[in-house]
Design an enzyme around this catalytic site. Sequence first.
Site, PDB file in Angstrom:
ATOM      1  N   SER A 185      13.207 -17.129  11.863  1.00 37.07           N
ATOM      2  CA  SER A 185      12.724 -16.607  13.144  1.00 37.07           C
ATOM      3  C   SER A 185      13.248 -17.427  14.315  1.00 37.07           C
ATOM      4  O   SER A 185      13.696 -16.877  15.329  1.00 37.07           O
ATOM      5  CB  SER A 185      11.196 -16.574  13.148  1.00 37.07           C
TER       6      SER A 185
ATOM      7  N   CYS B 151      10.424 -17.067   6.749  1.00 44.95           N
ATOM      8  CA  CYS B 151       9.798 -16.794   8.045  1.00 44.95           C
ATOM      9  C   CYS B 151      10.239 -17.784   9.106  1.00 44.95           C
ATOM     10  O   CYS B 151      11.072 -17.495   9.943  1.00 44.95           O
ATOM     11  CB  CYS B 151       8.273 -16.785   7.940  1.00 44.95           C
TER      12      CYS B 151
ATOM     13  N   HIS C 274       2.859 -15.732   3.841  1.00 45.41           N
ATOM     14  CA  HIS C 274       4.025 -14.842   3.952  1.00 45.41           C
ATOM     15  C   HIS C 274       5.343 -15.611   3.951  1.00 45.41           C
ATOM     16  O   HIS C 274       6.391 -15.014   4.199  1.00 45.41           O
ATOM     17  CB  HIS C 274       3.925 -14.000   5.234  1.00 45.41           C
TER      18      HIS C 274
ATOM     19  N   CYS D 180       1.890 -21.095   7.630  1.00 43.77           N
ATOM     20  CA  CYS D 180       2.455 -20.787   8.943  1.00 43.77           C
ATOM     21  C   CYS D 180       1.293 -20.532   9.907  1.00 43.77           C
ATOM     22  O   CYS D 180       0.231 -20.047   9.482  1.00 43.77           O
ATOM     23  CB  CYS D 180       3.338 -19.543   8.822  1.00 43.77           C
ATOM     24  N   PRO D 181       1.439 -20.842  11.191  1.00 44.99           N
ATOM     25  CA  PRO D 181       0.348 -20.562  12.136  1.00 44.99           C
ATOM     26  C   PRO D 181      -0.125 -19.118  12.107  1.00 44.99           C
ATOM     27  O   PRO D 181      -1.304 -18.847  12.365  1.00 44.99           O
ATOM     28  CB  PRO D 181       0.975 -20.913  13.491  1.00 44.99           C
ATOM     29  N   THR D 182       0.762 -18.185  11.772  1.00 44.96           N
ATOM     30  CA  THR D 182       0.363 -16.780  11.705  1.00 44.96           C
ATOM     31  C   THR D 182      -0.704 -16.563  10.642  1.00 44.96           C
ATOM     32  O   THR D 182      -1.601 -15.727  10.810  1.00 44.96           O
ATOM     33  CB  THR D 182       1.589 -15.896  11.417  1.00 44.96           C
TER      34      THR D 182
END
Length: 377
Positions: A183, A179, A68, A47-49
């Site tokens: 989201s 996620c 995550h 994920c970019p996070t």
Amino acid sequence: MGTQGKVIKCKAAIAWKTGSPLCIEEIEVSPPKACEVRIQVIATCVCPTDINATDPKKKALFPVVLGHECAGIVESVGPGVTNFKPGDKVIPFFAPQCKRCKLCLSPLTNLCGKLRNFKYPTIDQELMEDRTSRFTCKGRSIYHFMGVSSFSQYTVVSEANLARVDDEANLERVCLIGCGFSSGYGAAINTAKVTPSSTCAVFGLGCVGLSAIIGCKIAGASRIIAIDINGEKFPKAKALGATDCLNPRELDKPVQDVITELTAGGVDYSLDCAGTAQTLKAAVDCTVLGWGSCTVVGAKVDKMTIPTVDVILGRSINGTFFGGWKSVDSVPNLVSDYKNKKFDLDLLVTHALPFESINDAIDLMKEGKSIRTILTF
């Protein structure tokens, strides 16, 4: 299983310092303590996070096992855990639900008091509740990430960060529910509360933005305008429900002005899934005066400004965390909805790679060539 109560040695991708590629290492994963569950990760995604966490401007602690968004199988449980047993299929998530705190008991939010650092929720939960780590590598303690740390063949999570799902669930798809999908989809369904026949604009067409489009379509929006600077994402956006696609770099006026013209005054709902200063401004400006609603799903900047007159004239701004879902309660239902074909996760998956190719998956995302890459061990 023969590993219960023992330290497990396994593969993990460790970020030793900011800005460097992840290193595949052998780590040791300790048994779960009270109210904890040790999981064998079956499928995980980048994920970019995860990528942004290695930015020197962020406050992440190193070395760390990132990741995550995943799904797996329970290997063992710690003392006091009664809701899970070895062999259960599960999805962990960064948004805990302890079901005991003031926040969890309120129907007005999906936040949980187990998050210690609300100002920086994406770098919270870097240690377990007793403030120690379950990971070691080369004699060093390794930090957790967002309460999940899925870039490891085995991980330990709090039972408040975990949901048991259908035994027949396809873990290589429902991992997205941990996620990205939840989201974006929840931002449209739960936070914006998109209504039938409404008009919507979705900024940013990564996994979260495309999932927001799915939510807008299921909610019955009559027009869904998708905005991104990467036109290669437009066919997928249209396949998921977008009626119009705009590339701001190809327009002769600000994108918010174009959207306002297309919708005779502005959209009812905008969802900013990109989070730049430019998209935040455009997402507010493109909503109709009187009742227009902007939902901020992700933010790459610390602050945003909005003219006071916009608020006086009826525009509103909402934020959303994990799509507004109370995680432990909602994730199993989302898995069931996928199983019952309420929505399709397949279009969000563009690549599948072995876990050892995790840096290739990161490069694909940085280059805008992927939506979600499924990594399997």
